[in-house]
Design a protein around this motif. Structure first.
Motif, PDB file in Angstrom:
ATOM      1  N   ALA A  17       0.817  -1.215   0.000  1.00 36.18           N
ATOM      2  CA  ALA A  17       0.000   0.000   0.000  1.00 36.18           C
ATOM      3  C   ALA A  17       0.850   1.263   0.000  1.00 36.18           C
ATOM      4  CB  ALA A  17      -0.939   0.004   1.208  1.00 36.18           C
ATOM      5  N   ALA A  18       2.093   1.179   0.463  1.00 31.79           N
ATOM      6  CA  ALA A  18       2.950   2.362   0.513  1.00 31.79           C
ATOM      7  C   ALA A  18       3.594   2.671  -0.827  1.00 31.79           C
ATOM      8  CB  ALA A  18       4.034   2.162   1.574  1.00 31.79           C
ATOM      9  N   THR A  19       3.954   1.615  -1.586  1.00 30.41           N
ATOM     10  CA  THR A  19       4.743   1.827  -2.800  1.00 30.41           C
ATOM     11  C   THR A  19       4.080   1.335  -4.075  1.00 30.41           C
ATOM     12  OG1 THR A  19       5.859  -0.331  -2.623  1.00 30.41           O
ATOM     13  CG2 THR A  19       6.819   1.523  -1.410  1.00 30.41           C
ATOM     14  N   GLY A  20       3.093   0.445  -3.980  1.00 31.00           N
ATOM     15  CA  GLY A  20       2.482  -0.143  -5.160  1.00 31.00           C
ATOM     16  C   GLY A  20       3.227  -1.343  -5.696  1.00 31.00           C
ATOM     17  N   ALA A  21       4.310  -1.762  -5.031  1.00 28.30           N
ATOM     18  CA  ALA A  21       5.084  -2.920  -5.483  1.00 28.30           C
ATOM     19  C   ALA A  21       4.269  -4.201  -5.317  1.00 28.30           C
ATOM     20  CB  ALA A  21       6.385  -3.021  -4.690  1.00 28.30           C
ATOM     21  N   VAL A  22       4.441  -5.144  -6.257  1.00 28.38           N
ATOM     22  CA  VAL A  22       3.732  -6.419  -6.187  1.00 28.38           C
ATOM     23  C   VAL A  22       4.335  -7.277  -5.076  1.00 28.38           C
ATOM     24  CG1 VAL A  22       3.176  -8.545  -7.420  1.00 28.38           C
ATOM     25  CG2 VAL A  22       3.108  -6.351  -8.628  1.00 28.38           C
ATOM     26  N   VAL A  23       3.491  -7.715  -4.144  1.00 31.51           N
ATOM     27  CA  VAL A  23       3.917  -8.602  -3.057  1.00 31.51           C
ATOM     28  C   VAL A  23       3.747 -10.051  -3.468  1.00 31.51           C
ATOM     29  CG1 VAL A  23       3.535  -9.262  -0.639  1.00 31.51           C
ATOM     30  CG2 VAL A  23       3.323  -6.858  -1.342  1.00 31.51           C
ATOM     31  N   TRP A  24       2.587 -10.396  -4.020  1.00 29.76           N
ATOM     32  CA  TRP A  24       2.353 -11.719  -4.595  1.00 29.76           C
ATOM     33  C   TRP A  24       1.298 -11.622  -5.678  1.00 29.76           C
ATOM     34  CZ3 TRP A  24      -2.720 -12.831  -3.948  1.00 29.76           C
ATOM     35  CH2 TRP A  24      -3.360 -12.501  -2.749  1.00 29.76           C
ATOM     36  N   ARG A  25       1.339 -12.593  -6.575  1.00 29.89           N
ATOM     37  CA  ARG A  25       0.335 -12.697  -7.635  1.00 29.89           C
ATOM     38  C   ARG A  25      -0.027 -14.170  -7.797  1.00 29.89           C
ATOM     39  NH1 ARG A  25       2.477  -9.915 -11.733  1.00 29.89           N
ATOM     40  NH2 ARG A  25       1.095  -8.114 -11.596  1.00 29.89           N
ATOM     41  N   THR A  26      -1.344 -14.468  -7.788  1.00 26.81           N
ATOM     42  CA  THR A  26      -1.818 -15.842  -7.911  1.00 26.81           C
ATOM     43  C   THR A  26      -2.752 -15.948  -9.108  1.00 26.81           C
ATOM     44  OG1 THR A  26      -1.702 -16.137  -5.509  1.00 26.81           O
ATOM     45  CG2 THR A  26      -3.035 -17.717  -6.748  1.00 26.81           C
ATOM     46  N   PRO A  27      -2.442 -16.810 -10.071  1.00 32.49           N
ATOM     47  CA  PRO A  27      -3.359 -17.003 -11.208  1.00 32.49           C
ATOM     48  C   PRO A  27      -4.600 -17.771 -10.785  1.00 32.49           C
ATOM     49  CG  PRO A  27      -1.501 -18.513 -11.358  1.00 32.49           C
ATOM     50  CD  PRO A  27      -1.219 -17.623 -10.196  1.00 32.49           C
ATOM     51  N   VAL A  28      -5.727 -17.468 -11.435  1.00 32.74           N
ATOM     52  CA  VAL A  28      -6.979 -18.173 -11.169  1.00 32.74           C
ATOM     53  C   VAL A  28      -7.554 -18.657 -12.493  1.00 32.74           C
ATOM     54  CG1 VAL A  28      -7.468 -16.891  -9.048  1.00 32.74           C
ATOM     55  CG2 VAL A  28      -8.294 -16.009 -11.227  1.00 32.74           C
ATOM     56  N   ASP A  29      -8.600 -19.476 -12.414  1.00 31.47           N
ATOM     57  CA  ASP A  29      -9.121 -20.146 -13.610  1.00 31.47           C
ATOM     58  C   ASP A  29     -10.003 -19.265 -14.478  1.00 31.47           C
ATOM     59  OD1 ASP A  29      -7.828 -22.481 -12.892  1.00 31.47           O
ATOM     60  OD2 ASP A  29      -9.545 -23.255 -11.766  1.00 31.47           O
ATOM     61  N   ALA A  30     -10.639 -18.258 -13.907  1.00 31.37           N
ATOM     62  CA  ALA A  30     -11.622 -17.462 -14.643  1.00 31.37           C
ATOM     63  C   ALA A  30     -11.449 -15.990 -14.309  1.00 31.37           C
ATOM     64  CB  ALA A  30     -13.039 -17.928 -14.303  1.00 31.37           C
ATOM     65  N   PRO A  31     -11.909 -15.090 -15.189  1.00 34.78           N
ATOM     66  CA  PRO A  31     -11.818 -13.656 -14.892  1.00 34.78           C
ATOM     67  C   PRO A  31     -12.592 -13.286 -13.634  1.00 34.78           C
ATOM     68  CG  PRO A  31     -12.340 -14.037 -17.207  1.00 34.78           C
ATOM     69  CD  PRO A  31     -12.473 -15.355 -16.527  1.00 34.78           C
ATOM     70  N   ILE A  32     -12.125 -12.252 -12.976  1.00 36.53           N
ATOM     71  CA  ILE A  32     -12.773 -11.715 -11.782  1.00 36.53           C
ATOM     72  C   ILE A  32     -13.281 -10.317 -12.130  1.00 36.53           C
ATOM     73  CG2 ILE A  32     -12.449 -10.957  -9.405  1.00 36.53           C
ATOM     74  CD1 ILE A  32     -10.139 -13.054  -9.256  1.00 36.53           C
ATOM     75  N   HIS A  33     -14.579 -10.110 -12.049  1.00 37.72           N
ATOM     76  CA  HIS A  33     -15.152  -8.813 -12.403  1.00 37.72           C
ATOM     77  C   HIS A  33     -15.510  -7.972 -11.186  1.00 37.72           C
ATOM     78  CE1 HIS A  33     -16.448  -9.972 -16.781  1.00 37.72           C
ATOM     79  NE2 HIS A  33     -15.151  -9.911 -16.603  1.00 37.72           N
ATOM     80  N   GLY A  34     -15.602  -8.598 -10.012  1.00 36.38           N
ATOM     81  CA  GLY A  34     -15.979  -7.864  -8.816  1.00 36.38           C
ATOM     82  C   GLY A  34     -14.792  -7.607  -7.910  1.00 36.38           C
ATOM     83  N   ALA A  35     -15.018  -6.816  -6.866  1.00 34.71           N
ATOM     84  CA  ALA A  35     -13.971  -6.505  -5.900  1.00 34.71           C
ATOM     85  C   ALA A  35     -13.883  -7.596  -4.845  1.00 34.71           C
ATOM     86  CB  ALA A  35     -14.260  -5.167  -5.239  1.00 34.71           C
ATOM     87  N   PRO A  36     -12.679  -7.844  -4.324  1.00 29.40           N
ATOM     88  CA  PRO A  36     -12.543  -8.800  -3.227  1.00 29.40           C
ATOM     89  C   PRO A  36     -13.045  -8.201  -1.913  1.00 29.40           C
ATOM     90  CG  PRO A  36     -10.411  -7.849  -3.770  1.00 29.40           C
ATOM     91  CD  PRO A  36     -11.394  -7.287  -4.758  1.00 29.40           C
ATOM     92  N   THR A  37     -13.290  -9.080  -0.953  1.00 26.08           N
ATOM     93  CA  THR A  37     -13.632  -8.683   0.412  1.00 26.08           C
ATOM     94  C   THR A  37     -12.582  -9.263   1.340  1.00 26.08           C
ATOM     95  OG1 THR A  37     -16.003  -8.611  -0.046  1.00 26.08           O
ATOM     96  CG2 THR A  37     -15.346  -8.818   2.252  1.00 26.08           C
ATOM     97  N   VAL A  38     -11.992  -8.428   2.180  1.00 27.01           N
ATOM     98  CA  VAL A  38     -10.952  -8.891   3.087  1.00 27.01           C
ATOM     99  C   VAL A  38     -11.505  -8.929   4.505  1.00 27.01           C
ATOM    100  CG1 VAL A  38     -10.005  -6.567   3.404  1.00 27.01           C
ATOM    101  CG2 VAL A  38      -8.554  -8.561   3.817  1.00 27.01           C
ATOM    102  N   ALA A  39     -11.202 -10.013   5.223  1.00 25.51           N
ATOM    103  CA  ALA A  39     -11.632 -10.176   6.609  1.00 25.51           C
ATOM    104  C   ALA A  39     -10.611 -11.054   7.317  1.00 25.51           C
ATOM    105  CB  ALA A  39     -13.022 -10.807   6.694  1.00 25.51           C
ATOM    106  N   GLY A  40      -9.955 -10.513   8.332  1.00 30.19           N
ATOM    107  CA  GLY A  40      -8.939 -11.258   9.043  1.00 30.19           C
ATOM    108  C   GLY A  40      -7.770 -11.604   8.137  1.00 30.19           C
ATOM    109  N   ALA A  41      -7.380 -12.880   8.132  1.00 28.96           N
ATOM    110  CA  ALA A  41      -6.231 -13.338   7.343  1.00 28.96           C
ATOM    111  C   ALA A  41      -6.649 -13.904   5.999  1.00 28.96           C
ATOM    112  CB  ALA A  41      -5.451 -14.387   8.134  1.00 28.96           C
ATOM    113  N   ARG A  42      -7.885 -13.650   5.569  1.00 31.18           N
ATOM    114  CA  ARG A  42      -8.372 -14.182   4.297  1.00 31.18           C
ATOM    115  C   ARG A  42      -8.928 -13.058   3.426  1.00 31.18           C
ATOM    116  NH1 ARG A  42      -9.638 -19.733   5.467  1.00 31.18           N
ATOM    117  NH2 ARG A  42      -7.743 -20.491   6.496  1.00 31.18           N
ATOM    118  N   VAL A  43      -8.816 -13.261   2.120  1.00 32.34           N
ATOM    119  CA  VAL A  43      -9.461 -12.373   1.172  1.00 32.34           C
ATOM    120  C   VAL A  43     -10.302 -13.241   0.252  1.00 32.34           C
ATOM    121  CG1 VAL A  43      -7.421 -12.352  -0.352  1.00 32.34           C
ATOM    122  CG2 VAL A  43      -9.131 -10.538  -0.537  1.00 32.34           C
TER     123      VAL A  43
END
Length: 458
Positions: A187-213
């Motif tokens: 959040a401070a620099t915009g640098a990529v921390v991790w990237r995980t590929p998924v099977d299908a496009p994602i059109h909505g926003a994620p929801t974060v709660a605790g240690a899960r998104v």
């Protein structure tokens, strides 16, 4: 003379259509193709797809009765699309002057191959937002200055994906993308921390709660990721339904329960720790007036408040459901694509037809309704003054801010209403069309326009 020319032109066109049925497909402005001609949308075109035949009747027993609304509270963070993990934000301190504080172009807007489908989020003095081509920007919340920009598209993939959204927590910005990736940025620099590929496009926003998104993809699969490592922890696939609205919903999380909205009209509750299904409700119905109402998408975020889930589908069902058992408290015929707003004793909801209604939280009875499009419906297009199409503005929201109910629309307006009566209080001209509901942060309302401009309303 003008009238004679019009009559002559229409008569000539009518003769041509009678002689060759294929000619009418080549005529400008869909002339002579009938009332259903505009029902087919090209890529990127936004059109109404249901008949405006639903309205809620106010209850005679509630006529003139007051209801309780809590006082406004300061907003120090807006972590997910719905504000918090449960998507419930009641009454905020924001936009008391109802003037534009700043505006900033943050990248690409909507186009043939791009969409802005989710709201911004905010934390730590910054607003984080995704443009129409999967570039995430961090913007100073006070000044509107851009701090950093990061393109989350995979290398070599400049086209072929659209939509997605952001969430923020613990110094990281989580990004779901139409390019089939989940990404965490610093959040401070915009640098990529991790990237995980998924099977299908994602059109909505994620929801974060605790240690899960958590995020829902276009195949109606909900995915859970570890916020620290990006590892996919579990997934669950609902019924695949390709017909959907060009808006995208986000899951709601309450305790160890995550509630996922699907384009099939399913509202599904799962155990957040392991993805085990807990209960399922179907929010859909078939209209006698329009087969297109069978687009069952739950495009508005489900909201958890007071132990109940409030949700509305495009096909005409709004329901209050017990968050633990899935048993319905009530349901009522509303067709909508925006998240309802439960606050105090009532639930506000805006329908696809542009009707704002206030419902009793306990039984779903209606206090009052207001037609937001009164005086805003207009005729456009046509040929020589004939065959105009009726245009109704689309609405996003509402949000209750500093004792006013605020909505935005596709005509580029932010409108403030009296939350007790629905009477108009003020209108602010923003400029660009808005299809995404505002968020609140640090005394301001933040809204993203369809042409990619971020606007702060102070």
């Amino acid at each position: 003379m003008d009238r004679a020319l019009k009559i002559g032109a229409v008569a000539a066109v009518s003769l041509l259509m009678a002689g060759c049925g294929t000619i009418q497909n080549a005529l400008p402005f869909n002339l002579g193709r009938g009332p259903d001609a505009d029902a087919v949308a090209s890529a990127g075109e936004r059109i109404p797809v249901i008949a405006f035949d639903q309205s809620l009747a106010p209850s005679a027993a509630l006529a003139g009765r007051d209801f309780f609304l809590p006082g406004p509270q300061a907003v120090v963070s807006w972590l997910s699309a719905g504000g918090a993990g449960d998507n419930s934000v009641q009454h905020v301190i924001a936009a008391r002057d109802f003037t534009v504080g700043w505006r900033r172009k943050i990248g690409a807007g909507a186009g043939n191959a791009s969409r802005i489908m989710s709201p911004p989020v905010a934390d730590g003095g910054r607003v984080f937002v995704m443009d129409g081509q999967s570039t995430v920007s961090a913007v100073d919340a006070r000044t509107g200055n851009v701090v950093w920009r990061t393109d989350v598209r995979p290398e070599g993939r400049e086209r072929g994906g659209f939509g997605g959204g952001v969430a923020v927590s613990a110094g990281r910005v989580f990004v779901g993308s139409g390019y089939r990736t989940m990404t965490a940025l610093d959040a401070a620099t915009g640098a990529v921390v991790w990237r995980t590929p998924v099977d299908a496009p994602i059109h909505g926003a994620p929801t974060v709660a605790g240690a899960r998104v958590y995020v829902v993809d276009v195949d109606n699969q909900i995915l859970a990721f570890d916020t620290a490592t990006g590892q996919q922890v579990w997934s669950y696939r609902g019924i695949v339904e390709p017909a959907r609205i060009m808006l995208a919903s986000s899951p709601a999380v309450t305790g160890d329960t995550v509630i996922a909205p699907f384009s099939s009209g399913e509202l599904l509750a799962l155990r957040a720790s392991n993805g085990q299904p807990l209960w399922q409700r179907e929010l859909s119905r078939t209209s006698r007036t329009s087969a297109l109402s069978e687009v069952r998408d739950i495009a508005g975020r489900p909201v958890v408040s007071g132990g109940f889930v409030y949700s509305v589908s495009h096909s005409g069902v709004m329901a209050a459901v017990d968050s633990r058992s899935g048993q319905p408290l009530w349901q009522t015929p509303v067709s909508g694509v925006q998240a309802p707003l439960p606050v105090g004793d009532v639930v506000y909801v805006v329908s696809k037809a542009g009707e704002l209604s206030v419902l009793n939280r306990q039984d779903g009875r209606v206090y009052w309704t207001r037609d937001l499009n009164e005086g805003r419906i207009r005729q456009e297009g046509g040929f020589l003054g004939f065959f105009d199409r009726t245009v109704r503005p689309s609405w996003a929201g509402p949000i209750l801010a500093s004792n006013r109910l605020i909505l935005v629309n596709s005509d580029g307006e932010a409108v403030a209403l009296n939350p007790k009566t629905g009477e108009p209080l003020a209108t602010l001209r923003i400029g660009g069309a808005m299809y995404v509901s505002p968020i609140a942060y640090d005394g301001a309302l933040i809204v993203i326009t369809d042409d990619g401009e971020l606007v702060s309303i102070r």
